[in-house]
Write a protein that holds these residues in place. Sequence first.
Motif, mmCIF file in Angstrom:
data_model
loop_
_atom_site.group_PDB
_atom_site.id
_atom_site.type_symbol
_atom_site.label_atom_id
_atom_site.label_comp_id
_atom_site.label_asym_id
_atom_site.label_seq_id
_atom_site.Cartn_x
_atom_site.Cartn_y
_atom_site.Cartn_z
ATOM 1 N N LEU A 79 -3.047 10.484 -2.838
ATOM 2 C CA LEU A 79 -2.775 9.067 -3.065
ATOM 3 C C LEU A 79 -1.927 8.490 -1.948
ATOM 4 O O LEU A 79 -2.128 7.351 -1.511
ATOM 5 C CB LEU A 79 -2.076 8.882 -4.414
ATOM 6 C CG LEU A 79 -2.876 9.224 -5.671
ATOM 7 C CD1 LEU A 79 -1.996 9.071 -6.899
ATOM 8 C CD2 LEU A 79 -4.088 8.323 -5.785
ATOM 9 N N VAL A 80 -0.950 9.280 -1.491
ATOM 10 C CA VAL A 80 -0.069 8.820 -0.421
ATOM 11 C C VAL A 80 -0.874 8.545 0.838
ATOM 12 O O VAL A 80 -0.727 7.501 1.486
ATOM 13 C CB VAL A 80 1.031 9.862 -0.155
ATOM 14 C CG1 VAL A 80 1.934 9.403 0.990
ATOM 15 C CG2 VAL A 80 1.843 10.114 -1.412
ATOM 16 N N TRP A 101 -1.572 -4.723 -7.796
ATOM 17 C CA TRP A 101 -0.430 -3.917 -7.332
ATOM 18 C C TRP A 101 0.756 -4.135 -8.264
ATOM 19 O O TRP A 101 1.418 -3.185 -8.674
ATOM 20 C CB TRP A 101 -0.067 -4.317 -5.906
ATOM 21 C CG TRP A 101 1.131 -3.585 -5.390
ATOM 22 C CD1 TRP A 101 1.158 -2.364 -4.787
ATOM 23 C CD2 TRP A 101 2.496 -4.016 -5.444
ATOM 24 N NE1 TRP A 101 2.442 -2.012 -4.468
ATOM 25 C CE2 TRP A 101 3.285 -3.006 -4.852
ATOM 26 C CE3 TRP A 101 3.121 -5.156 -5.925
ATOM 27 C CZ2 TRP A 101 4.665 -3.116 -4.738
ATOM 28 C CZ3 TRP A 101 4.501 -5.263 -5.814
ATOM 29 C CH2 TRP A 101 5.252 -4.258 -5.225
ATOM 30 N N GLY A 144 -3.298 5.473 0.460
ATOM 31 C CA GLY A 144 -2.565 4.220 0.513
ATOM 32 C C GLY A 144 -2.056 3.892 1.894
ATOM 33 O O GLY A 144 -2.189 2.760 2.383
ATOM 34 N N SER A 181 1.141 3.873 -3.229
ATOM 35 C CA SER A 181 0.730 5.267 -3.080
ATOM 36 C C SER A 181 1.926 6.210 -3.169
ATOM 37 O O SER A 181 1.845 7.290 -3.765
ATOM 38 C CB SER A 181 0.013 5.453 -1.744
ATOM 39 O OG SER A 181 0.855 5.089 -0.672
ATOM 40 N N TRP A 182 3.047 5.805 -2.572
ATOM 41 C CA TRP A 182 4.228 6.667 -2.569
ATOM 42 C C TRP A 182 4.815 6.798 -3.967
ATOM 43 O O TRP A 182 5.220 7.882 -4.394
ATOM 44 C CB TRP A 182 5.257 6.096 -1.600
ATOM 45 C CG TRP A 182 6.414 6.993 -1.280
ATOM 46 C CD1 TRP A 182 7.699 6.857 -1.669
ATOM 47 C CD2 TRP A 182 6.385 8.179 -0.479
ATOM 48 N NE1 TRP A 182 8.475 7.855 -1.174
ATOM 49 C CE2 TRP A 182 7.687 8.692 -0.434
ATOM 50 C CE3 TRP A 182 5.367 8.851 0.201
ATOM 51 C CZ2 TRP A 182 8.005 9.838 0.271
ATOM 52 C CZ3 TRP A 182 5.708 10.002 0.901
ATOM 53 C CH2 TRP A 182 6.997 10.476 0.936
ATOM 54 N N GLY A 229 2.227 8.836 -6.035
ATOM 55 C CA GLY A 229 2.009 10.188 -5.539
ATOM 56 C C GLY A 229 3.265 11.024 -5.481
ATOM 57 O O GLY A 229 3.508 11.926 -6.294
ATOM 58 N N TRP A 238 0.840 -1.199 0.000
ATOM 59 C CA TRP A 238 0.000 0.000 0.000
ATOM 60 C C TRP A 238 0.878 1.253 0.000
ATOM 61 O O TRP A 238 0.635 2.209 -0.748
ATOM 62 C CB TRP A 238 -0.908 0.006 1.223
ATOM 63 C CG TRP A 238 -2.208 -0.686 1.034
ATOM 64 C CD1 TRP A 238 -2.661 -1.767 1.709
ATOM 65 C CD2 TRP A 238 -3.257 -0.337 0.117
ATOM 66 N NE1 TRP A 238 -3.910 -2.133 1.272
ATOM 67 C CE2 TRP A 238 -4.305 -1.267 0.295
ATOM 68 C CE3 TRP A 238 -3.404 0.660 -0.837
ATOM 69 C CZ2 TRP A 238 -5.469 -1.223 -0.436
ATOM 70 C CZ3 TRP A 238 -4.579 0.698 -1.570
ATOM 71 C CH2 TRP A 238 -5.587 -0.225 -1.366
#
Length: 739
Positions: free
Chosen positions: A364-365, A385, A368, A329-330, A333, A325
């Motif tokens: 997003l970060v 993913w 997530g 996200s990282w 984002g 996750w």
Amino acid sequence: MANLIENNKAIAKNFLGNVVCRDASMKIMTRFTPVSILFMAAIFAIMWSGTVIWVSFNQPYMGLKLGIAGEQIRILDTDSSLTGTMEIPENQVLKRISTPTQAIDLIPMDLAPEPDSAMGTYRNYAQFLERQGQIADMLQQQKLELTFGDGQVYSISVMPHRPVKTFDLAFWVQLIVGVVAWLISAAVYAFRSNELAARYLLLSGVCTLIFSSFAGIYSTREIALPTTLFQFLSDLNFFGGSVFIASFVALLLYYPRRIAPNWVGVGVIGIFVFWFIAQQMGMFESMTFARRFLVMLGLICSFVLAAIHWWFSQYAPLERAALQWFLLSWLLGTSLFVLFILLPTLFGFDTSALQGYAFTLFLLVYIGLAFGILRYRLFELGIWWGRILLLLIAILFLILLDIIFISLLNLSPKISMTLTLVVCGILWLPLRGWIWERFLGYLSPKRELQFREIIGVTLATAQQNQQQLWQEVLQKNFAALHVEEGIYTEAPVLAQQGLQLHIPAIQQLDAVTLGYAGQGRRLFSQYDVAIAIELCEMLDYAIQAKMAYEAGVIEERQRIRRDLHDNISSQLVNALHSQQPQRKDDMIRNTLTDLRDVINHSMSGGICFEELLINIRAEIAERLALADIQLGWSMTGNVQQAMSLEMIHGLRSILREATNNCIRHAHAQHLKIKIRIETQFLLLQVQDDGQGLAELKIGQGQGLTNMQTRVQLLGGEIQFLNQQGLFIDMKLPLGPNRE
């Protein structure tokens, strides 16, 4: 310059005190319930949003929309409904703003939306703030004179407040991003207040609220803000962004597993705060270096820590899924923000115009990380993913190739893009499949191998062997570390957030629970559930097919046994009592023929009732004569009607067994057989004048039981009654009436 440094020292001292008090405030917050924390977070978000809107609203407004074209400031649009700007033509070059006591020539730098990207050095930053202060002071006047590039001068009225409806879209985007990030982090903290990861996420939410909303004020200003206000907002924007990165670095020290003591996370925050104080005190000349270097270093550290967690979590699937996750996200984002906003500024490109909208990537970060910390549907991350990760790598690969072809080979954009697509098609597509199977661990199941394994389980000789083989098949298909006795469930289902997969009981096999898929390197997913359902359905179908085959074998054996008892034995008895050698030989030959028919079930069908009944009447009459019993025979109806194979065999066996029963058990003098053939049914009655049955218990006699079974197989009905002897009443369906 001295005033700038003094202001910076005051700001740094104020926020250093806030950071020192953070731990104490955390202890106070843990005393509140989750609902209370969420309520307070919402109230704070409302108050904060109101304050930010009020600050923007409280600035003077000329009713002009300004933009930069080349090295000039142009008027792109006017709002004549609010100010006296009706006469000002659009696309005019604005050279100067003046009042009766002041005048200033405008330069493109005055419209810079983000000082961190555009100033370069702190000297330029100080000059920029000084010019902002001068313009802001002039905006406090009620009247302004605008001088254009062609020398024309226009006088306009300045509104004391900026109407809310004139706020740019970028302002609302940045404010909403900050508020949503704050609410998400507060919601996670409300339910995970005892976890350090949730606390650092909350800190990052506070920082996002600061840097995003403050940037929304000064980046969407009409032209200028007062010096002190602009510096406060800009410096706090940098402080919030710095601590934001620091909080994520600290978060990765404890999420998804703890890899450092508590003081290390506090130390990371302290380093970034110290760096902020150092730049505020004028220890750096380059503003770009001071406000980008440590942020970029923190970003690199976050990826290094993520790689460390990835290594440590190879046999901890829950931690690996939670980390996915974060990485997802990282990568999507922060990395995109760095790629398109921060990185170009290191090479002299101004990306400040995009910064307001790029803040949406930070959502997003937070989404997530929130899902990861809350352990939300971790088991569904696996396949998509990996697909998103491969897609991101492909996009970066495409961009890099395009840059290389254009910059180094001096190719045209069209040729460069064509070659890039060709290279990606030749190299990337095969490489993607290899990466998918080698590193992401998802192989398509081989149906042929699965089928052979299921057949092996089905044909096992004992239930214990079946259970063992079934568990081996499951362990092989899912590479599960643990295979143990399961719990009741109607279908395969995930448990323990994907750590376990429950397999239901199938026929005589017990339920099974699988633990730790992929040798403990991943969680079970919905993809695994689909495979498990397919395996269970295959095994259930195979076992049912085997049971049907075994039932068919048993039924065939019973048929042969009934035929041997009803037909063969009675014929052999007749042959035994026959006084004529020729007759005896004929009966034995017929018996051998019937025996072959019984074994092969191949009697020829299609004969009519009359032919069958004449033969069976002669046989019965002869047998009864030997036992001194008189036969009464009555046959009516359509005797020319054809008979099926089953009806021929069944009717002959029933009449023979009824005759055997009369001879052996009834002690009768007379036996009457009445047959009536109707269109849809055959009615058969057998009556003797013997002793009858003492008790009508059909199961005690093999003969009567066989008769009943044969009638049922033919779809008919039979009754056994005591009426001056034994009375047997049968009704057999003909043709399409049989079921």
